[in-house]
Every structure is written in C-alpha cells, then in structure tokens.
Scaffold this motif. Structure first.
Motif, PDB file in Angstrom:
ATOM      1  N   UNK A  28      58.291 -11.759 -26.012  1.00  0.00           N
ATOM      2  CA  UNK A  28      56.962 -11.433 -25.548  1.00  0.00           C
ATOM      3  C   UNK A  28      56.514 -12.313 -24.383  1.00  0.00           C
ATOM      4  N   UNK A  29      57.216 -13.403 -24.099  1.00  0.00           N
ATOM      5  CA  UNK A  29      56.777 -14.346 -23.077  1.00  0.00           C
ATOM      6  C   UNK A  29      57.037 -13.803 -21.671  1.00  0.00           C
ATOM      7  N   UNK A  30      56.049 -13.949 -20.818  1.00  0.00           N
ATOM      8  CA  UNK A  30      56.179 -13.554 -19.417  1.00  0.00           C
ATOM      9  C   UNK A  30      56.448 -14.814 -18.598  1.00  0.00           C
ATOM     10  N   UNK A  31      57.565 -14.839 -17.881  1.00  0.00           N
ATOM     11  CA  UNK A  31      57.935 -16.011 -17.090  1.00  0.00           C
ATOM     12  C   UNK A  31      57.538 -15.796 -15.625  1.00  0.00           C
ATOM     13  N   UNK A  32      56.714 -16.716 -15.114  1.00  0.00           N
ATOM     14  CA  UNK A  32      56.233 -16.655 -13.734  1.00  0.00           C
ATOM     15  C   UNK A  32      56.785 -17.859 -12.986  1.00  0.00           C
ATOM     16  N   UNK A  41      48.153 -22.872  -8.374  1.00  0.00           N
ATOM     17  CA  UNK A  41      47.828 -23.477  -9.663  1.00  0.00           C
ATOM     18  C   UNK A  41      46.622 -22.770 -10.278  1.00  0.00           C
ATOM     19  N   UNK A  42      45.649 -22.458  -9.434  1.00  0.00           N
ATOM     20  CA  UNK A  42      44.459 -21.760  -9.939  1.00  0.00           C
ATOM     21  C   UNK A  42      44.816 -20.354 -10.431  1.00  0.00           C
ATOM     22  N   UNK A  43      45.515 -19.577  -9.606  1.00  0.00           N
ATOM     23  CA  UNK A  43      45.760 -18.174  -9.955  1.00  0.00           C
ATOM     24  C   UNK A  43      46.767 -18.007 -11.091  1.00  0.00           C
ATOM     25  N   UNK A  44      47.780 -18.853 -11.151  1.00  0.00           N
ATOM     26  CA  UNK A  44      48.684 -18.752 -12.305  1.00  0.00           C
ATOM     27  C   UNK A  44      47.974 -19.203 -13.579  1.00  0.00           C
ATOM     28  N   UNK A  45      47.026 -20.144 -13.437  1.00  0.00           N
ATOM     29  CA  UNK A  45      46.207 -20.518 -14.593  1.00  0.00           C
ATOM     30  C   UNK A  45      45.373 -19.345 -15.068  1.00  0.00           C
ATOM     31  N   UNK A  53      47.257 -17.299 -25.744  1.00  0.00           N
ATOM     32  CA  UNK A  53      47.910 -18.574 -25.474  1.00  0.00           C
ATOM     33  C   UNK A  53      49.394 -18.523 -25.833  1.00  0.00           C
ATOM     34  N   UNK A  54      50.215 -19.040 -24.935  1.00  0.00           N
ATOM     35  CA  UNK A  54      51.646 -19.077 -25.173  1.00  0.00           C
ATOM     36  C   UNK A  54      52.404 -17.863 -24.682  1.00  0.00           C
ATOM     37  N   UNK A  55      51.691 -16.832 -24.246  1.00  0.00           N
ATOM     38  CA  UNK A  55      52.353 -15.604 -23.794  1.00  0.00           C
ATOM     39  C   UNK A  55      52.894 -15.723 -22.370  1.00  0.00           C
ATOM     40  N   UNK A  56      52.322 -16.652 -21.569  1.00  0.00           N
ATOM     41  CA  UNK A  56      52.702 -16.758 -20.162  1.00  0.00           C
ATOM     42  C   UNK A  56      53.253 -18.145 -19.874  1.00  0.00           C
ATOM     43  N   UNK A  57      54.465 -18.199 -19.359  1.00  0.00           N
ATOM     44  CA  UNK A  57      55.107 -19.446 -18.957  1.00  0.00           C
ATOM     45  C   UNK A  57      55.115 -19.537 -17.440  1.00  0.00           C
ATOM     46  N   UNK A  58      54.612 -20.655 -16.896  1.00  0.00           N
ATOM     47  CA  UNK A  58      54.504 -20.823 -15.444  1.00  0.00           C
ATOM     48  C   UNK A  58      55.344 -22.004 -14.985  1.00  0.00           C
ATOM     49  N   UNK A  59      56.139 -21.795 -13.937  1.00  0.00           N
ATOM     50  CA  UNK A  59      56.914 -22.859 -13.309  1.00  0.00           C
ATOM     51  C   UNK A  59      56.612 -22.862 -11.814  1.00  0.00           C
ATOM     52  N   UNK A  60      55.988 -23.939 -11.318  1.00  0.00           N
ATOM     53  CA  UNK A  60      55.664 -24.066  -9.901  1.00  0.00           C
ATOM     54  C   UNK A  60      56.550 -25.134  -9.277  1.00  0.00           C
ATOM     55  N   UNK A  61      56.964 -24.891  -8.040  1.00  0.00           N
ATOM     56  CA  UNK A  61      57.948 -25.754  -7.380  1.00  0.00           C
ATOM     57  C   UNK A  61      57.791 -25.621  -5.875  1.00  0.00           C
ATOM     58  N   UNK A  62      58.453 -26.463  -5.072  1.00  0.00           N
ATOM     59  CA  UNK A  62      58.411 -26.279  -3.616  1.00  0.00           C
ATOM     60  C   UNK A  62      58.889 -24.879  -3.231  1.00  0.00           C
TER      61      UNK A  62
END
Length: 413
Positions: A28-32, A41-45, A53-62
């Motif tokens: 069920x997790x959506x990986x972004x 950071x604002x929009x992925x939040x 809660x816990x359904x969306x996983x966010x990874x931000x990087x260069x």
C-alpha cells in the motif's frame, strides 16, 4: 576518461542494485523521490498528509542523484518508484521514453473537483508531451520585465507593451552612468532564455510542426537583428552575463530595465542588497513569449500501485489552499492563487507574474532541445557581436540543428 567511465558505470550499477534491493515497504505504500529543496519539502509533506500516516514514503536528494536514480529505475521498467519530481525538460525525455503514466483521463475526471482548469495554457503545455498530460504542476518560474518605475515616470514613459516600446525606452534611458537594459547572453542557459523571448515576441518561434527549424526565416532574422540592436544599450560584458550579473546590475542602479526571473524580484526590495528598494516595478515581458519553466510530480508508468489514488494525492497537495500556503516557498502555478489579494500585497510582483504566465511560452517540447539550444545560442552570439551576419549565423545554426535531429531520428525522410 576510461577510469571515469568505468567508475560511472560501476556507480550506476550499484545504484540500480540498491534501488531494486530496497525492502518492500508494503503493497500500500507510495514511494516518492524528488529533489531536495524547500518547495519540494513542503509539497511532498502535503502529499504525506493527503493519505493516512505511513502510506507515503518520501526520499529527497540532490537533483543529479534523483535524475540518475529515476533514469536507471525507469529504464529497467522497475516498479520501485511510484511518483517522481521532474523538471519540464526532463519530463519531455521521460515521456518520450514511455516511462510516465499519461494523466489525461484522470485530469478530466477530477477537473472540477480539484479546479484543474485554474492552470494557464502555458503551464499545461509545460507538463505535457505529444498531446498528453504527464505531470501535476507544483513549482513554476517565469520571466518578468523589470523596470525602474521612478525613472520611467520622470521621463514620461509608460511601461512597455511592445518590443518597439522596449527599444525606445532603453534608448531614452541609456547613459554613461546607466545602461538602458540588462541583457543576459552567457552561454548556454541565460542566452537560450533571452533568445527564446526574442524568437517568440518578434519571430515565429523555433520549429514548424515537423521539427524543422524556422528561426532562420525572415521573422527569426528580424528577431535576432532586434536583439543585436538592443545590445547597444546593454552593459559592457553582456555576453558573459547570466542571472546573477543582471540581477546585480538592476539592484545597483546600473541598468534601467530588462528580462529577469520571478525568483529575482524579491531581491530588488532587499535593503541589504539593493539600492533601488521600492523603485523597481514589473510587467509581463513586452510582446509576450518569454520563458515559463514548470516542475511537477509524475507517476511512473511501471508503478504497480493504485494510480488513481496517487493522482488524487497529487491533486490534494497542489490544491488552491495548499498553494496559498506554499507561496512562501515558490511561485504557485495557479492563476487564482496569483490573484489572491493578500499575496499580491505581500509580494507586489505577483500581478505581473500572473500576466506573464498567461502569455509566456515554455521551451519547445523536444527531448533534445538542450542540445539544440547549445547550437543556436553559439551562433546567435556570433550574430549579436557582429562576427557574422545575422542571416548567415542563423542559417548555419539551422543546418547544424537539422543534422543533429536527423541523426536522432526526428525526420522520416
């Protein structure tokens, strides 16, 4: 070179292995994945808040790391990524490769609920490729026309609406102490932005419907000839000026007007940096057609998750209310938000931004446009500096552009 190449291949292979070996979060997790920046950071939040809660996983990087990871994952047709951040130029490449999910049907289904007709045509063009929508717009930047309103008022000049108005105003205000206009012709990006504006405002654009160059035809020659004429009122060294140099020239009162990005507007009123606080005003670029850049979030064509749910998550994160809050971090692409009275009072360049969005133009939807831009700007600089006649320079640029695009399979014959 050989060692570097081996390292690059090795690093890419390691990155792919790490991506594919990432433990499954849950079905069920959506990986972004996305570029690390305050707006993202604002929009992925906001995306995380749109679902339990816990359904969306966010990874931000260069951004370079994100593009590498996304390219490797997509080219392998892996479903390890569900949603990804893309610039308008990278979107064209990913869409052309068949890596992104077309959003047309979902856009039509939820258009009324999420007020999706609030995005202007220039924005929709930026998030589309080959007639299909591929991205939810969240971050927008557009070029505005900056001008010294105090000097215009003193001289009895109205804010320019046409390129003739612009040229006349620059000629009138040009002096030994102050250039009539900024001009940013540092290769490649700055020069490409300036060229894009002239080719749209004075010329007929870049290509015909078959990607054949038209910028060397009569209208295009007229456009670059106008640019050459305008360079007479530009600061010394304008061929090495990009955004930073042109911003400083405006801030320090060394130039009276010119084309510059929305993101540079606030610095005009910063007393720590600017000598012209309260003296600069903004309008849409004369003649229209200045660049609109738009970044957004797309859904992977290879995701095995619920794509309709992902679309609704993106729509919630980019709703009117969300973008009003997000205006603190970036220019919102929604017209209604740019028209918000409170924001217009807080950010006095917003009305000009709204007008610029409505008549601006993104770069052509050509996956190889950056390479074309490298060719064209090189020859435009030769024309503007008088090294070669304008027509000859543009003919050579068109010839090299056709050769490049032919080698990459753009022409049937």
């Amino acid at each position: 070179m050989k060692t570097s190449r081996i390292w690059t291949l090795g690093a890419s292979a390691a990155l792919l292995a790490a991506t594919l070996a990432t433990p499954a979060l849950s079905q069920e997790t959506i990986r972004i994945i996305g570029h690390r920046s305050p707006p993202n950071e604002y929009y992925t939040g906001a995306m995380q808040k749109a679902l339990p809660e816990g359904r969306v996983s966010v990874e931000l990087m260069p951004i370079d790391k994100e593009m590498e990871l996304a390219s490797i994952t997509m080219s392998s047709k892996s479903d390890a990524i569900d949603v990804l951040y893309l610039t308008d130029s990278s979107l064209k490449r990913f869409a052309a490769n068949g890596w992104l999910e077309p959003l047309d049907d979902l856009w039509a289904k939820y258009k009324e609920e999420y007020k999706l007709d609030d995005f202007p045509p220039a924005i929709m063009e930026a998030v589309s490729y080959d007639g299909h929508i591929y991205s939810m717009p969240v971050l927008t930047n557009t070029e505005l026309f900056f001008y010294r309103k105090d000097l215009f008022d003193e001289a009895g000049i109205a804010a320019p609406k046409t390129m003739d108005d612009y040229q006349n105003a620059a000629a009138k205000l040009d002096s030994g102490r102050m250039s009539g206009t900024i001009m940013s012709l540092k290769p490649v990006d700055a020069a490409l932005n300036e060229t894009h504006w002239y080719l749209n405002a004075v010329g007929d654009g870049w290509f015909d419907e078959n990607w054949r160059p038209i910028f060397n035809q009569e209208a295009g020659v007229k456009a670059i000839t106008r640019m050459k004429e305008m360079s007479e009122f530009a600061p010394r060294g304008f061929t090495s000026h990009a955004n930073d140099e042109s911003t400083i020239n405006l801030q320090q009162g060394l130039a009276a007007m010119g084309l510059q990005w929305f993101t540079r507007a606030a610095s005009m009123d910063d007393p720590q940096k600017s000598r012209v606080v309260g003296k600069i005003d903004w309008v849409a670029p004369p003649g229209g057609g200045a660049r609109v850049a738009n970044d957004g979030f797309a859904i992977s064509a290879f995701s095995s998750g619920d794509k309709e749910e992902m679309f609704r998550m993106l729509a919630e994160a980019s709703s009117v209310d969300s973008m009003i809050k997000g205006a603190e971090f970036s220019m919102p692409p929604r017209l209604s938000v740019l028209q918000n009275e409170e924001l217009s009072e807080k950010y006095r360049w917003y009305p000009a931004a709204r007008a610029a969005l409505e008549d601006g133009k993104p770069f052509p939807a050509l996956p190889d446009f950056n390479d074309v831009g490298d060719i064209v700007t090189r020859h435009v600089l030769r024309a503007v500096t008088g090294e070669v006649e304008v027509k000859a320079a543009l003919d050579q640029a068109a010839k090299e552009t056709e050769e490049l695009l032919a080698s990459r399979g753009y022409y049937k014959n």
